[in-house]
Design a protein around this motif. Structure first.
Motif, PDB file in Angstrom:
ATOM      1  N   THR A 177       1.067   4.079  -3.126  1.00 52.05           N
ATOM      2  CA  THR A 177       0.446   5.334  -2.723  1.00 52.05           C
ATOM      3  C   THR A 177       1.825   6.389  -3.288  1.00 52.05           C
ATOM      4  OG1 THR A 177      -0.844   4.666  -0.926  1.00 52.05           O
ATOM      5  CG2 THR A 177      -0.010   6.990  -0.848  1.00 52.05           C
ATOM      6  N   GLU A 226       0.878  -1.134   0.011  1.00 59.69           N
ATOM      7  CA  GLU A 226       0.011   0.020  -0.152  1.00 59.69           C
ATOM      8  C   GLU A 226       0.862   1.213   0.122  1.00 59.69           C
ATOM      9  OE1 GLU A 226      -3.338   2.193   2.815  1.00 59.69           O
ATOM     10  OE2 GLU A 226      -2.878  -0.120   2.992  1.00 59.69           O
ATOM     11  N   ASP A 272       1.853   6.222  -7.216  1.00 62.27           N
ATOM     12  CA  ASP A 272       0.660   6.552  -7.922  1.00 62.27           C
ATOM     13  C   ASP A 272      -0.243   7.245  -6.833  1.00 62.27           C
ATOM     14  OD1 ASP A 272      -1.366   7.079  -9.574  1.00 62.27           O
ATOM     15  OD2 ASP A 272      -2.032   5.205 -10.331  1.00 62.27           O
ATOM     16  N   ALA A 313     -13.265  -2.780  -1.669  1.00 63.18           N
ATOM     17  CA  ALA A 313     -13.129  -2.539  -0.256  1.00 63.18           C
ATOM     18  C   ALA A 313     -13.036  -3.967   0.309  1.00 63.18           C
ATOM     19  CB  ALA A 313     -14.129  -1.639   0.337  1.00 63.18           C
ATOM     20  N   GLY A 337      -2.836   8.946  -7.055  1.00 64.46           N
ATOM     21  CA  GLY A 337      -4.423   9.050  -7.255  1.00 64.46           C
ATOM     22  C   GLY A 337      -4.999   7.824  -7.531  1.00 64.46           C
ATOM     23  N   TYR A 338      -4.190   6.764  -7.035  1.00 61.43           N
ATOM     24  CA  TYR A 338      -4.669   5.080  -7.375  1.00 61.43           C
ATOM     25  C   TYR A 338      -5.832   5.027  -6.534  1.00 61.43           C
ATOM     26  CZ  TYR A 338      -4.907   0.162  -7.090  1.00 61.43           C
ATOM     27  OH  TYR A 338      -5.249  -1.135  -7.506  1.00 61.43           O
ATOM     28  N   GLU A 339      -7.102   4.443  -7.068  1.00 60.50           N
ATOM     29  CA  GLU A 339      -8.122   3.995  -6.370  1.00 60.50           C
ATOM     30  C   GLU A 339      -8.131   2.386  -6.175  1.00 60.50           C
ATOM     31  OE1 GLU A 339     -10.645   5.645  -4.931  1.00 60.50           O
ATOM     32  OE2 GLU A 339      -9.482   7.605  -5.332  1.00 60.50           O
ATOM     33  N   PRO A 340      -8.434   1.806  -5.279  1.00 58.29           N
ATOM     34  CA  PRO A 340      -8.451   0.455  -5.006  1.00 58.29           C
ATOM     35  C   PRO A 340      -9.624  -0.180  -5.872  1.00 58.29           C
ATOM     36  CG  PRO A 340      -8.151   1.381  -2.864  1.00 58.29           C
ATOM     37  CD  PRO A 340      -8.434   2.441  -3.829  1.00 58.29           C
ATOM     38  N   TRP A 341      -9.498  -1.364  -6.433  1.00 61.91           N
ATOM     39  CA  TRP A 341     -10.664  -1.972  -7.183  1.00 61.91           C
ATOM     40  C   TRP A 341     -11.823  -2.411  -6.243  1.00 61.91           C
ATOM     41  CZ3 TRP A 341      -7.703  -6.174 -10.703  1.00 61.91           C
ATOM     42  CH2 TRP A 341      -6.674  -5.340 -11.295  1.00 61.91           C
TER      43      TRP A 341
END
Length: 108
Positions: free
Chosen positions: A47, A43, A50, A58, A52-56
């Motif tokens: 971070t 993680e 990137d 939760a 702005g990375y959004e996890p696929w």
């Protein structure tokens, strides 16, 4: 001493050496959390590379504290060890009983 006892002692010594070696070599010196799990390290790396990375997705359940998370992990490990121990015990007992049956049939 029996050969099996010597082998078991050597295995225990190797396991202890593998557990102590990272501490003795100073692995993780200078890190904020030297022995953090791979998930946390991944993680952090994502971070940094990137922001702005959004996890696929939760997690289905997020434990309220780190202690509960550790307890659940320990429970999972204990259950896994119990299942493996049971399996190996069953296999060993079956082999022993099969050998006894074969020996009795040979005596007849």
């Amino acid at each position: 001493m029996k050969r099996g006892t010597v082998v078991n002692l050597l295995i225990v010594l190797v396991v202890v050496a593998l557990a102590v070696a990272p501490l003795a070599m100073g692995a993780g010196d200078g890190k904020e959390e030297p022995f953090a799990g791979a998930d946390g390290q991944a993680e952090t790396a994502i971070t940094e590379n990137d922001p702005g990375y959004e996890p696929w997705f939760a997690p289905l359940y997020e434990p309220p504290s780190g202690e509960i998370e550790s307890a659940l992990f320990a429970l999972q490990a204990a259950l896994g060890a119990g299942v493996l121990g049971y399996y190996f015990g069953v296999v060993r007992t079956r082999r022993r009983l099969a050998a006894e049956v074969t020996a009795r049939q040979g005596d007849d």
